[in-house]
Design an enzyme around this catalytic site. Structure first.
Site, short mmCIF file in Angstrom:
data_model
loop_
_atom_site.label_atom_id
_atom_site.label_comp_id
_atom_site.label_asym_id
_atom_site.label_seq_id
_atom_site.Cartn_x
_atom_site.Cartn_y
_atom_site.Cartn_z
N ASP A 16 0.91 -1.32 0.01
CA ASP A 16 -0.12 -0.11 -0.10
C ASP A 16 0.97 1.17 -0.13
O ASP A 16 2.12 1.37 0.50
CB ASP A 16 -1.13 0.11 1.18
CG ASP A 16 -2.05 1.08 0.96
OD1 ASP A 16 -2.26 1.47 0.14
OD2 ASP A 16 -2.63 1.08 2.28
N SER A 40 -6.72 -5.73 -6.41
CA SER A 40 -8.00 -6.33 -5.71
C SER A 40 -9.19 -6.38 -6.60
O SER A 40 -9.34 -5.49 -7.41
CB SER A 40 -8.30 -5.58 -4.41
OG SER A 40 -8.95 -4.42 -4.44
N ASN A 86 -10.34 -2.93 -6.80
CA ASN A 86 -9.67 -1.75 -7.62
C ASN A 86 -10.22 -1.45 -8.94
O ASN A 86 -9.67 -0.22 -9.42
CB ASN A 86 -8.02 -2.27 -7.67
CG ASN A 86 -7.25 -2.37 -6.36
OD1 ASN A 86 -6.58 -3.13 -6.27
ND2 ASN A 86 -7.76 -1.37 -5.57
N ARG A 124 -11.29 2.28 -9.58
CA ARG A 124 -10.37 3.56 -9.71
C ARG A 124 -10.61 3.91 -11.07
O ARG A 124 -11.20 3.33 -11.99
CB ARG A 124 -8.79 3.28 -9.55
CG ARG A 124 -8.73 2.69 -8.11
CD ARG A 124 -7.42 2.16 -7.57
NE ARG A 124 -7.10 2.08 -6.38
CZ ARG A 124 -5.86 2.16 -5.54
NH1 ARG A 124 -4.73 2.72 -6.14
NH2 ARG A 124 -5.87 1.76 -4.42
N SER A 177 -8.25 -5.47 4.16
CA SER A 177 -8.90 -5.23 3.07
C SER A 177 -9.08 -6.33 2.25
O SER A 177 -8.53 -6.47 1.00
CB SER A 177 -8.01 -4.32 2.43
OG SER A 177 -7.74 -3.26 3.01
C1 FPP Z 1 -1.82 0.31 -3.34
O1 FPP Z 1 -1.38 1.52 -3.16
C2 FPP Z 1 -1.22 -0.27 -4.44
C3 FPP Z 1 -2.18 -0.92 -5.59
C4 FPP Z 1 -3.40 -0.88 -5.74
C5 FPP Z 1 -1.08 -1.50 -6.45
C6 FPP Z 1 -0.07 -2.46 -6.25
C7 FPP Z 1 0.73 -2.71 -7.34
C8 FPP Z 1 2.00 -2.72 -7.39
C9 FPP Z 1 2.83 -2.24 -6.12
C10 FPP Z 1 2.91 -3.09 -8.51
C11 FPP Z 1 2.37 -4.46 -8.95
C12 FPP Z 1 3.50 -5.11 -9.79
C13 FPP Z 1 3.10 -5.96 -10.46
C14 FPP Z 1 4.31 -6.78 -11.27
C15 FPP Z 1 1.98 -6.56 -10.82
P1 FPP Z 1 -2.37 2.71 -3.61
O2 FPP Z 1 -2.45 3.17 -4.87
O3 FPP Z 1 -3.74 2.50 -2.91
O4 FPP Z 1 -1.63 3.95 -2.48
P2 FPP Z 1 -2.30 5.10 -1.94
O5 FPP Z 1 -3.11 4.26 -0.91
O6 FPP Z 1 -1.38 5.93 -1.34
O7 FPP Z 1 -3.21 5.82 -2.87
#
Ligand code: FPP
Length: 257
Positions: A33, A78, A81, A84, A212
């Protein structure tokens, strides 16, 4: 010994040596996250945070593999997601393509086996193809399993398992009395992990302290570690600290020690 190779890799002898090499969790699950906030702090668009997050997946995969972790499950997307903005969803769907395009030689060199769990059939064709190719190309690797949860939601997973169990009970494949912990574990998406299906350690980055809809059945006895760092800032040193916190816990599984 695995941990010695790891010490060489991180060049952080003191930190790694404080870990007990006989008590490395077999299965570590991570809720990655904070990509968006990492980017915002730098006045960058959210997708730049996801790109940095993807790069960090490479680093942490190597760290975990060299530490002797057997399964690393990463929550990459997820079932929630999809809410978004389109641009962000599209970018996230491209990430596995870019990840495997650039990282496959290293995954093979590290002997890492890739698995993807979730409703893969609902993903765009290019994402499905990248996931399926990565699984096929690493199918014979015998080292750490890098298990991506992609379009995954635990309640959805449980619903699917319950439906299949009900169908199999009706068609006589299983006895109703055989429905217990082990059978339910087998029907979940982590069933293929066998004895490693349940993570000993679940880490969430970015200071949020929630599950979550991640691995609800599997984390019944997991140790939970919440760290303040955003995912792109979750360095090998922070990973070590998290494992150190795990090693200090007194795991009782409801009993006494
Ligand atoms: C949550 O942070 C992160 C995600 C929903 C995406 C996670 C994906 C990656 C780290 C890359 C994955 C890599 C591969 C190879 C599939 P957020 O965007 O919710 O952060 P925030 O809470 O600060 O907005």
């Amino acid at each position: 010994m695995k941990l010695e190779e790891y010490v060489v890799f991180t060049n952080k002898k003191t930190d790694a040596q404080q870990l007990d090499p006989t008590n490395i969790p077999n299965h570590v699950a991570i809720i990655m996250d904070g990509n968006g906030r990492w980017a915002k702090k730098r006045l960058m668009p959210r997708i730049a945070g996801h790109k940095a997050g993807m790069e960090n997946v490479k680093t942490i995969t190597k760290t975990a593999s060299r530490m002797g972790v057997k399964v690393l499950t990463l929550y990459a997307f997820s079932t929630e997601n999809w809410k978004r903005p389109n641009d962000e969803v599209n970018f996230l769907m491209q990430l596995p393509v870019d990840f495997f395009d650039t990282f496959m030689p290293e995954l093979i060199a590290e002997n890492v086996r890739v698995k993807v769990m979730g409703n893969i059939q609902e993903l765009p064709e290019k994402t499905q193809k990248a996931a399926n190719n990565a699984m096929a190309d690493t199918a014979d690797n015998t080292g750490m399993i890098l298990n991506f949860a992609l379009n995954y939601g635990s309640r959805d997973e449980i619903q699917q398992a319950v439906k299949q169990i009900a169908k199999d009970a009706v068609n006589g494949t299983i006895e109703v009395d055989a429905i217990g912990d082990a059978l339910i574990s087998d029907y979940l998406m982590t069933g293929f992990l066998g004895e490693y299906a349940d993570p000993e350690l679940l880490i969430r980055t970015s200071g949020e302290e929630r599950i979550s809809n991640f691995l609800l059945w599997q984390i019944a006895y997991s140790e939970l570690v919440f760290v303040d760092e955003f995912w792109p800032d979750f360095t090998p040193a922070v990973f070590e600290r998290s494992i150190g916190a795990y090693q200090k816990r007194n795991r009782r599984f409801g009993g006494l020690k």
